[in-house]
Design a protein around this motif. Sequence first.
Motif, PDB file in Angstrom:
ATOM      1  N   ARG A 272      -3.749  -9.437   5.685  1.00 26.74           N
ATOM      2  CA  ARG A 272      -3.535  -9.051   4.680  1.00 26.74           C
ATOM      3  C   ARG A 272      -4.858 -10.113   4.334  1.00 26.74           C
ATOM      4  O   ARG A 272      -5.717  -9.953   3.135  1.00 26.74           O
ATOM      5  CB  ARG A 272      -2.624  -9.101   4.260  1.00 26.74           C
ATOM      6  CG  ARG A 272      -3.041  -8.866   2.106  1.00 26.74           C
ATOM      7  CD  ARG A 272      -1.228  -9.236   2.433  1.00 26.74           C
ATOM      8  NE  ARG A 272      -0.089  -8.676   2.578  1.00 26.74           N
ATOM      9  CZ  ARG A 272       0.714  -8.823   3.295  1.00 26.74           C
ATOM     10  NH1 ARG A 272       0.770 -10.355   3.984  1.00 26.74           N
ATOM     11  NH2 ARG A 272       2.031  -8.423   3.987  1.00 26.74           N
ATOM     12  N   ASP A 281      -8.827  -1.495  -2.081  1.00 27.45           N
ATOM     13  CA  ASP A 281      -7.622  -1.534  -1.900  1.00 27.45           C
ATOM     14  C   ASP A 281      -6.997  -1.048  -0.591  1.00 27.45           C
ATOM     15  O   ASP A 281      -7.570  -1.356  -0.037  1.00 27.45           O
ATOM     16  CB  ASP A 281      -6.791  -0.259  -2.879  1.00 27.45           C
ATOM     17  CG  ASP A 281      -7.402   1.034  -1.923  1.00 27.45           C
ATOM     18  OD1 ASP A 281      -8.604   1.555  -2.505  1.00 27.45           O
ATOM     19  OD2 ASP A 281      -7.122   1.543  -0.966  1.00 27.45           O
ATOM     20  N   HIS A 283      -3.646  -1.689   1.770  1.00 26.69           N
ATOM     21  CA  HIS A 283      -1.200  -1.282   2.128  1.00 26.69           C
ATOM     22  C   HIS A 283      -1.865  -2.490   2.881  1.00 26.69           C
ATOM     23  O   HIS A 283      -1.707  -1.340   4.287  1.00 26.69           O
ATOM     24  CB  HIS A 283      -1.241   0.170   2.059  1.00 26.69           C
ATOM     25  CG  HIS A 283       0.749   0.255   2.456  1.00 26.69           C
ATOM     26  ND1 HIS A 283       1.321  -0.358   1.510  1.00 26.69           N
ATOM     27  CD2 HIS A 283       0.598   0.799   2.623  1.00 26.69           C
ATOM     28  CE1 HIS A 283       2.548  -0.084   1.208  1.00 26.69           C
ATOM     29  NE2 HIS A 283       2.086   0.230   2.431  1.00 26.69           N
ATOM     30  N   PRO A 285       2.694  -2.764   4.872  1.00 27.38           N
ATOM     31  CA  PRO A 285       3.839  -2.464   4.403  1.00 27.38           C
ATOM     32  C   PRO A 285       4.864  -3.833   4.244  1.00 27.38           C
ATOM     33  O   PRO A 285       4.644  -5.099   4.422  1.00 27.38           O
ATOM     34  CB  PRO A 285       4.593  -1.387   5.792  1.00 27.38           C
ATOM     35  CG  PRO A 285       3.254  -2.267   6.570  1.00 27.38           C
ATOM     36  CD  PRO A 285       1.785  -2.187   5.989  1.00 27.38           C
ATOM     37  N   GLY A 305      -7.187   0.847   4.056  1.00 27.50           N
ATOM     38  CA  GLY A 305      -7.813   0.363   2.297  1.00 27.50           C
ATOM     39  C   GLY A 305      -8.832   1.403   2.307  1.00 27.50           C
ATOM     40  O   GLY A 305      -9.298   1.323   3.922  1.00 27.50           O
TER      41      GLY A 305
END
Length: 415
Positions: A272, A281, A283, A285, A305
């Motif tokens: 991340r 953007d 994502h 989880p 992303g």
Amino acid sequence: MKPAVDSPPPLTVRTVPVPDPGDLPARLPHPDALAWIHHGEGIVAWGQAARTTIPGGPDRFTRARAWLDDLFTTAHIDDPLGLPGTGPVAFGSFTFDPAAPGSVLIVPRHILGRRDGHAWLTTIGEPTGDPLTLAHPPTPPTGLRWSDGTLTAPAWQHAVATAVQRIRHGRLGKTVLARDLTVQAAQPIDPRVLLDRLTTRYPACFTFAVDGLIGATPELLIRRTGDHIDSLVLAGTLPRGATPADDHARAQRLLNSPKDRREHAYAADMVRDALTPLCADLHVPHQPEILTLPNVIHLASPVHGTLDKERSVLDVLAALHPTPAVCGTPTGPALDLIRELEAMDRGRYAGPVGWIDATGDGEWGIALRCAELDPADPTRARLFAGCGIVADSDPAAELAEAQAKFRPMREALQG
């Protein structure tokens, strides 16, 4: 210093549609195989139109991209399909240790691909006869003799115990320790046999072959398709059970294990942090899921992303490697401890492996569940397996996990 280059630009590249080739490994005419296969789709290749060896250093991915840009921008490309993996492609494999030499990029002369109902053959240079003629049928390895690699099992367990003590004393949060095994065959080992066996038994993994490094990795480090990227973070592992009920119980134990959840969180958080500055953007989880393979069960986090601007897949690799899943955290102390305790050169094991095309699209995994053929003696190979070590790791349990991770390549060699 520039990478060592042996290439004849400008390249002449022609891609043509072909009938469905069927089993991709079976179409490889020579043992000098290059491959990237997932669920029966992907690309296989052979021959060399260009090759570079990249020195170690913090800018090695930048050097690799610069070499490819020079090669591909001057090429004469006829590619009516325009799909990821059509046109000229380079297969690559980078060393785990950023300071180590031995990373390689290879642009093959022939590339056979299949994806989403399309099949193609790319030829670089002048065609010479039928490139799909099976010139050297593969022969399974025989007369296998196994031996310990750098460390015996007890010595490796001692290294794990030492790492646990260092972690408990606050030097770092996690490290990853690998061990190797050596196998000697009666005749040269043909990568095509290993590819066939790995794709059959582990179709959900990414089966690869690059310059004598062959394996089936479950870990997708990065896929770039246009501005979209995907990654699959794996950390936290248990061997498979003997029954479906045992598998279910082990999966629940893995999901509820503080040790394995902590190990997984290190890897997911790092991915991340590395990708967020590159993406419009992203994502990741909040909770991992279970990935079940024929030999092990993993905690997994699929990541998706959108890049914020044009970036090659190699640019994203530079931000990601090495991840905590194969190195540890913080990276510097973890890498120092690996160099101290493993007592071996990992080479390209646990480094990025995959392919890139002329648009910057590509798929790269981490070279796990793999073996590397000895370039001086193709009857010999080293197998590798590694485990994430945290404060409450148990050396005996880590050894059992490593043994389970050796299984795919042992099966591929033994049949």
